[in-house]
Write a protein that holds these residues in place. Sequence first.
Motif, PDB file in Angstrom:
ATOM      1  N   UNK A  48       0.950  -1.106   0.039  1.00 44.03           N
ATOM      2  CA  UNK A  48       0.079   0.023  -0.044  1.00 44.03           C
ATOM      3  C   UNK A  48       1.000   1.190   0.004  1.00 44.03           C
ATOM      4  N   UNK A  49       2.036   1.093   0.811  1.00 44.16           N
ATOM      5  CA  UNK A  49       3.021   2.401   0.720  1.00 44.16           C
ATOM      6  C   UNK A  49       3.504   2.376  -0.832  1.00 44.16           C
ATOM      7  N   UNK A  50       3.912   1.442  -1.245  1.00 44.13           N
ATOM      8  CA  UNK A  50       4.459   1.535  -2.473  1.00 44.13           C
ATOM      9  C   UNK A  50       3.615   2.077  -3.545  1.00 44.13           C
ATOM     10  N   UNK A  51       2.167   1.680  -3.584  1.00 42.91           N
ATOM     11  CA  UNK A  51       1.181   2.124  -4.434  1.00 42.91           C
ATOM     12  C   UNK A  51       1.037   3.662  -4.156  1.00 42.91           C
ATOM     13  N   UNK A  52       1.056   4.093  -2.937  1.00 41.55           N
ATOM     14  CA  UNK A  52       0.900   5.739  -2.683  1.00 41.55           C
ATOM     15  C   UNK A  52       2.140   6.179  -3.018  1.00 41.55           C
ATOM     16  N   UNK A  53       3.251   5.808  -3.105  1.00 37.68           N
ATOM     17  CA  UNK A  53       4.273   6.549  -3.579  1.00 37.68           C
ATOM     18  C   UNK A  53       4.341   6.730  -4.983  1.00 37.68           C
ATOM     19  N   UNK A  54       3.952   5.522  -5.690  1.00 33.88           N
ATOM     20  CA  UNK A  54       3.694   5.563  -7.239  1.00 33.88           C
ATOM     21  C   UNK A  54       2.766   6.521  -7.571  1.00 33.88           C
ATOM     22  N   UNK A  55       1.633   6.658  -6.842  1.00 36.47           N
ATOM     23  CA  UNK A  55       0.545   7.791  -7.121  1.00 36.47           C
ATOM     24  C   UNK A  55       1.016   9.058  -6.916  1.00 36.47           C
ATOM     25  N   UNK A  56       1.866   9.350  -5.837  1.00 32.41           N
ATOM     26  CA  UNK A  56       2.702  10.679  -5.546  1.00 32.41           C
ATOM     27  C   UNK A  56       3.544  10.802  -6.802  1.00 32.41           C
ATOM     28  N   UNK A  57       4.282   9.825  -7.316  1.00 28.10           N
ATOM     29  CA  UNK A  57       5.213  10.245  -8.505  1.00 28.10           C
ATOM     30  C   UNK A  57       4.702  10.757  -9.626  1.00 28.10           C
ATOM     31  N   UNK A  58       3.250  10.106  -9.637  1.00 28.56           N
ATOM     32  CA  UNK A  58       2.606  10.319 -10.943  1.00 28.56           C
ATOM     33  C   UNK A  58       1.780  11.613 -10.892  1.00 28.56           C
ATOM     34  N   UNK A  59       1.682  12.244  -9.731  1.00 31.03           N
ATOM     35  CA  UNK A  59       0.890  13.261  -9.420  1.00 31.03           C
ATOM     36  C   UNK A  59       1.479  14.572  -9.174  1.00 31.03           C
ATOM     37  N   UNK A  60       2.715  14.319  -8.525  1.00 33.99           N
ATOM     38  CA  UNK A  60       3.427  15.489  -8.051  1.00 33.99           C
ATOM     39  C   UNK A  60       4.750  15.002  -7.743  1.00 33.99           C
ATOM     40  N   UNK A  61       5.768  15.020  -8.998  1.00 32.52           N
ATOM     41  CA  UNK A  61       7.254  14.443  -8.976  1.00 32.52           C
ATOM     42  C   UNK A  61       8.001  15.061  -8.128  1.00 32.52           C
ATOM     43  N   UNK A  82      13.945  -2.703  -3.196  1.00 31.92           N
ATOM     44  CA  UNK A  82      13.804  -3.872  -2.463  1.00 31.92           C
ATOM     45  C   UNK A  82      13.546  -3.710  -1.142  1.00 31.92           C
ATOM     46  N   UNK A  83      12.510  -4.252  -0.350  1.00 30.91           N
ATOM     47  CA  UNK A  83      12.144  -5.816  -1.085  1.00 30.91           C
ATOM     48  C   UNK A  83      10.720  -5.408  -1.688  1.00 30.91           C
ATOM     49  N   UNK A  84      10.139  -4.383  -1.444  1.00 35.15           N
ATOM     50  CA  UNK A  84       8.772  -4.145  -1.903  1.00 35.15           C
ATOM     51  C   UNK A  84       8.430  -4.137  -3.241  1.00 35.15           C
TER      52      UNK A  84
END
Length: 649
Positions: A165-178, A198-200
């Motif tokens: 879930x943390x990973x997905x939140x970070x990816x969302x952030x990367x794609x909304x506010x780099x 790694x590991x996530x």
Amino acid sequence: MMSLNGSSFLHPSVCKSCRTFDAARRSPVAFVRVRSGPSGGRCRVASDGNGRVLVDGALDEDGSSSSSSSSPSVLEMDSKSGGPGPDLYGEDRATEDQLVTPWAVSVASGYNLLRDPHHNKALSFSEKERDAHYLRGLLPPVVVSQDLQVKKLMHSLRKYQVPLQKYMAMMDLQETNERLFYKLLIDHVEELLPVVYTPTVGEACQKYGSIFRRPQGLFISLKEKGKILEVLKNWPQRNIQVIVVTDGERILGLGDLGCQGMGIPVGKLSLYTALGGVRPSACLPVTIDVGTNNENLLKDEFYIGLRQRRATGEEYDELLHEFMSAVKQIFGEKVLIQFEDFANHNAFELLEKYGTTHLVFNDDIQGTASVVLAGLIAALKFVGGTLADQRFLFLGAGEAGTGIAELMALEISKQTNVPVEEARKKIWLVDSKGLIVNSRWESLQQFKKPWAHEHEPINELVDAVKVIKPTVLIGTSGVGSTFTEDVVEAMAALNEKPIILALSNPTSQSECTAEEAYKWSQGRAIFASGSPFAPVEYKGKTLVPGQANNAYIFPGLGLGLIMSGAIRVHNDMLLAASEALAAQVTRENFDKGLIYPPFTDIRKISAQIAADVAAKAYELGLATRLPQPKDLVKYAESCMYSPTYRSYR
Ligand SMILES: O=C([O-])CC(=O)C(=O)O
Ligand SMILES: [Mg+2]
């Protein structure tokens, strides 16, 4: 230095005396294309008569003196059509019956600006910016600092219990506010590295099909054969400096994940920016999809890749060759291509084949080798002895194992003036069939042959430990829990301070845990692992395991190559990177059990590595950025991307 980069359009550095661009920008329908080139900061603006405004002259995205790029820009014209410089995509040269791509880059404002990840600042847009950029009403009234945004995001990230879930939140952030993504990652690197890396990231690749929301990076599959140059042109950025490419066949120690391996190039390139300061717009993640042999994925209805078994032989080679040629053609010969997580046979072949024609680097062979050598140099600095005094035993004779072994042999040969063939004799490797010995010569793959020494066959690792009597045990097999209690005990019986490196990733594939290594050696092991482990309490002492991961090396190495304009990677650069990293390890670090410096200092460390790698490139005559900057460390630091928001006029 100017650069073409699709995210610089909100604050173009047009000539101060020129008002034309401002006028264009005020119109939300104006289309502006920005070029690099020899205009020396002055601008030329022209309208194409269709509401499009062509502007010549722009700053780098972050205003930094990012490394020189000699690659021509989109707007430069071929001499045949009357303008200076080449016409990269042949648009200006095209005759009436030729097809061209209608490239257009728009100035973002209003609603679109909020949805542009390169420029979005969310609640951090100032009052003035809200007025100037049509944002009134699209944001709530409050204006907050970037630091407060970081604080708030860390607060919500920490509430997630599940790493994915943390990973997905970070990816969302990367794609909304780099910029906010990178600010978060840089400011909280120790905490967030295991999330985006790694590991996530391993679990993310395994479940990529299910968690997939928006595509990241460039997917080049067999369907694109014959059209790869066109596919590369579809990428919105032109000034690419680093490509990380995988074919997904050996993702970490998790095996063939096919097209879902994309998580790896995306994650590695995030680290290029966060840890090494390479601008995000200069980074291109690529996944080559030639199919997968993973039956589960082939049956998975959510699988995102080609549903066929892997192409091999000529078909594979041709696709890769087309890719390598197209990259050089479009981005020039100074673009760094990092091979990542290819299976052994292809990894060695690609490195050898393209090592003399392209700027290529295999992270699993060379990056891992460099980081391990650094750890050993650092450890020996404190426990005494030389590399040549050691006996090395590896479990795993693939890319990492043989890559580390070879770099170590090179360093020993340099230190002691013995031929490298002689130095190799101190290094023993065990693979799935046991100790690599001369009697197995005929059936050994090429890359294992240098490690076949004269000895009786030995099947079990524990027996090899007892007979070879290594001082250093290194796991690179990709198979978890293989440093069993008897193996670690045997190492501890032989050595006062056994060095044990469990390098396989992610954590599930680690050869043993930090706790096991300390417990089974009565707290005496010097331990490091590829994926992170938490500190361990042992008999009242806190032991901190180091992370022997190539993430210490590739961002700094890449920066050094880019800033010197290197055209080839040389082993001496890897040795320079190892020594630079080892020099950062302090007595205080070592007393806690660390043979690597903490990741919190990674940008400083990367600048040192970059400087030493660049110095080596100049020394070897492989650098093209001339003249050589006087202070390479300062120069490296000045090149580094900063994620702080910029003000828009
Ligand atoms: O990605 C990592 O953490 C290290 C690496 O290159 C690998 O395990 O293949
Ligand atoms: Mg890798």
